[in-house]
Design a protein around this motif. Sequence first.
Motif, PDB file in Angstrom:
ATOM      1  N   SER A  89       7.058   2.308  -2.264  1.00 27.50           N
ATOM      2  CA  SER A  89       5.986   1.421  -2.304  1.00 27.50           C
ATOM      3  C   SER A  89       4.787   1.696  -1.409  1.00 27.50           C
ATOM      4  O   SER A  89       3.712   1.696  -1.513  1.00 27.50           O
ATOM      5  N   GLN A 110       3.674 -14.079   4.970  1.00 26.20           N
ATOM      6  CA  GLN A 110       2.622 -15.144   4.894  1.00 26.20           C
ATOM      7  C   GLN A 110       2.239 -15.678   6.079  1.00 26.20           C
ATOM      8  O   GLN A 110       3.069 -15.666   7.148  1.00 26.20           O
ATOM      9  N   MET A 113       5.770  -6.311  -3.048  1.00 24.86           N
ATOM     10  CA  MET A 113       6.170  -5.000  -3.492  1.00 24.86           C
ATOM     11  C   MET A 113       7.697  -4.769  -3.176  1.00 24.86           C
ATOM     12  O   MET A 113       8.075  -5.449  -2.227  1.00 24.86           O
ATOM     13  N   ARG A 115       1.803  -4.786 -13.163  1.00 20.56           N
ATOM     14  CA  ARG A 115       2.412  -4.380 -11.967  1.00 20.56           C
ATOM     15  C   ARG A 115       3.535  -5.193 -11.763  1.00 20.56           C
ATOM     16  O   ARG A 115       4.616  -4.945 -11.341  1.00 20.56           O
ATOM     17  N   GLU A 116       3.286  -6.646 -11.725  1.00 24.98           N
ATOM     18  CA  GLU A 116       4.013  -7.648 -11.278  1.00 24.98           C
ATOM     19  C   GLU A 116       5.237  -7.607 -12.429  1.00 24.98           C
ATOM     20  O   GLU A 116       6.586  -8.114 -11.900  1.00 24.98           O
ATOM     21  N   LEU A 169       3.410  -4.414   2.512  1.00 23.16           N
ATOM     22  CA  LEU A 169       3.603  -4.090   1.172  1.00 23.16           C
ATOM     23  C   LEU A 169       4.646  -5.096   0.612  1.00 23.16           C
ATOM     24  O   LEU A 169       4.360  -5.687  -0.284  1.00 23.16           O
ATOM     25  N   ARG A 191       3.698  -9.096   2.025  1.00 20.11           N
ATOM     26  CA  ARG A 191       2.312  -9.901   1.691  1.00 20.11           C
ATOM     27  C   ARG A 191       1.789  -9.450   0.673  1.00 20.11           C
ATOM     28  O   ARG A 191       1.156 -10.002  -0.359  1.00 20.11           O
ATOM     29  N   LYS A 192       2.239  -8.423  -0.219  1.00 20.16           N
ATOM     30  CA  LYS A 192       1.902  -7.777  -1.675  1.00 20.16           C
ATOM     31  C   LYS A 192       3.155  -7.998  -2.587  1.00 20.16           C
ATOM     32  O   LYS A 192       2.747  -7.904  -3.774  1.00 20.16           O
ATOM     33  N   TYR A 195       1.984   3.682  -2.968  1.00 24.46           N
ATOM     34  CA  TYR A 195       1.271   2.846  -3.906  1.00 24.46           C
ATOM     35  C   TYR A 195      -0.059   3.067  -3.827  1.00 24.46           C
ATOM     36  O   TYR A 195      -1.011   3.175  -4.890  1.00 24.46           O
TER      37      TYR A 195
END
Length: 572
Positions: free
Chosen positions: A180, A84, A174, A2-3, A168, A171-172, A183
């Motif tokens: 997104s 963050q 995306m 995914r990354e 998303l 913090r993630k 997801y």
Amino acid sequence: VREAVVSTQSTGLNPVVTVLSVLVIVAFILWCVLEPEHALNSFTAAKGWITNTFSWFYIGSQDVWSLVIIGIYFSKYGNMKLGQDDEEPEYNDATWFAMLYACGIGVGLFFFGVAEPVWHYVGPNRYTRDKYMPDNELAQWAINLTFFHWGIHGWVVYAMVGILLGFLAFRKGMPMTMKSCFYPLIGDRIYGWMGDLIDIFSILTTLFGVCTSLGLGTMQVNKGLNYLEPSVEVNTTNQVIIIWAITLIATTSVVSGIGVGIRRLSEVCFSLGMVIMLMALFIEDTWYLLNLYCQSIGFYIQWIIQLGFHCDAFELSTGSFGAEDRGRAFIDEEGDGPTGWMDAWTIFYWGWWISWSPFVGSFIAKISRGRTIRQFLNGTLTAPIIYSFMWLTIFGGAGIKTERIAAREGLCCPGWHGDVLGWNESTLAVNTEDWTLTQEGMTVCKGADKEIKECGDCGWKLMDAYIKTADEPTPQDVVNYINQNQAWLGKYLSKENKTYARLSCMSSEEMWFAQVSTFGDMGYFLCIISLIAIILYFVTSSDSGSLVIDIMSANGDQDPPIPQRVFWALVE
């Protein structure tokens, strides 16, 4: 995996999303230009079908989102940051609120701030149909319906999308695009054709939703210019010029980015709005408006659950036939309420708010990094609702008061085709044989023995006022007088004296300037400031929308190329 996909996709233009979106937009424009009547009828029929079939879904879903957001606010997740844990907000509270408010509301509060409460007050709707309802209660319901359309049920869709995207993206890691948000439902398939399809729909709803507001804003700017300088006509040519002028300003703003153009324009237009609102509060009957604000908040809280779930089920089904047999007041075949009210108001509003949610949700998420979810909701729900309600109370309450005073002073809406609400400015003519007055071939005033005999009450009142002051006028003189003064006749006391205004005789885009003009010596000044503020709000909505479309068509790249920014700004 995914990354890796994210890093590959977040590098500039997404050709599939961009090209397909442009093709759909071009096809839509060609259809509307080449077959405007067919397009209008098709969309009118489709919207009516949606209202009859899915009102329950529109109404119910807004209630569900409201409950979900309230639950999140008071849950442990309220302290979670959109970013963050050690990140701080990029913008101070005042700038942040000015940007999200200017983006989220646009020109809507200027266009509907006076007009909507007045229209709900004069009807037709299920409240004006009740001839036994006290007029003061009817006025309160007019304010409450307006609150309903601009309250939590509207803002909640912005908050929902903003929280999802902020969480998303920040913090993630995306992409900041609508795909997104899906997801958790479809997983990595958002990076394939499904995700592209979601972003295409998001671009289309954003562009068409923003165009709705910009269309309303263009009409109001044109009307405002005409109001201040009558030589500026209200026509399509001038409206096209206005659109291009504002588009160039918006393009410059979106190219300069959020930190410069969008930020500064938002601060200026929000500050102008504050000046206008506070001046109106203190020029008008301040104690009346503060009483109305307090009273209306309580009325809104009392009725929000019932109103929030109301779908006009009986009105959409059939008329109130047999009501007279049961001793009920029976007005016409539509009975207690017109069948088109829900379609024209609540469903229109919810569709409008929802169509803006990809754009506004993305934008406020982008500028909210480093804020907790509870802070985010205070800024996107609590504060804007309190502010919007104050705005609507001041201008809507003043509008209803102005409408009542104008009626007391004898102003009325002639309409000439039977004295109905509205104004038809086509030319009256007189038959010199029997002095019958006609308009577009229709008889509006019967004549006999070379005298005007039968007109509606308002038509008679306006003609009689002229006859009493003129020197033995003939019917032709009366007709000439009406034709030469239709721009103000019945709306104001005279062409120069706009102290009183019968707002219900005017179009929605004219009501704002008419109301502001009643504020004494400051009226003209406030008209000018209002026009500047409307233009700036117009620009901030356009440039914010263009930037979000840029980001969505670039796989979430938050700093899209300048040529791409220019392209979408011009398309919008």
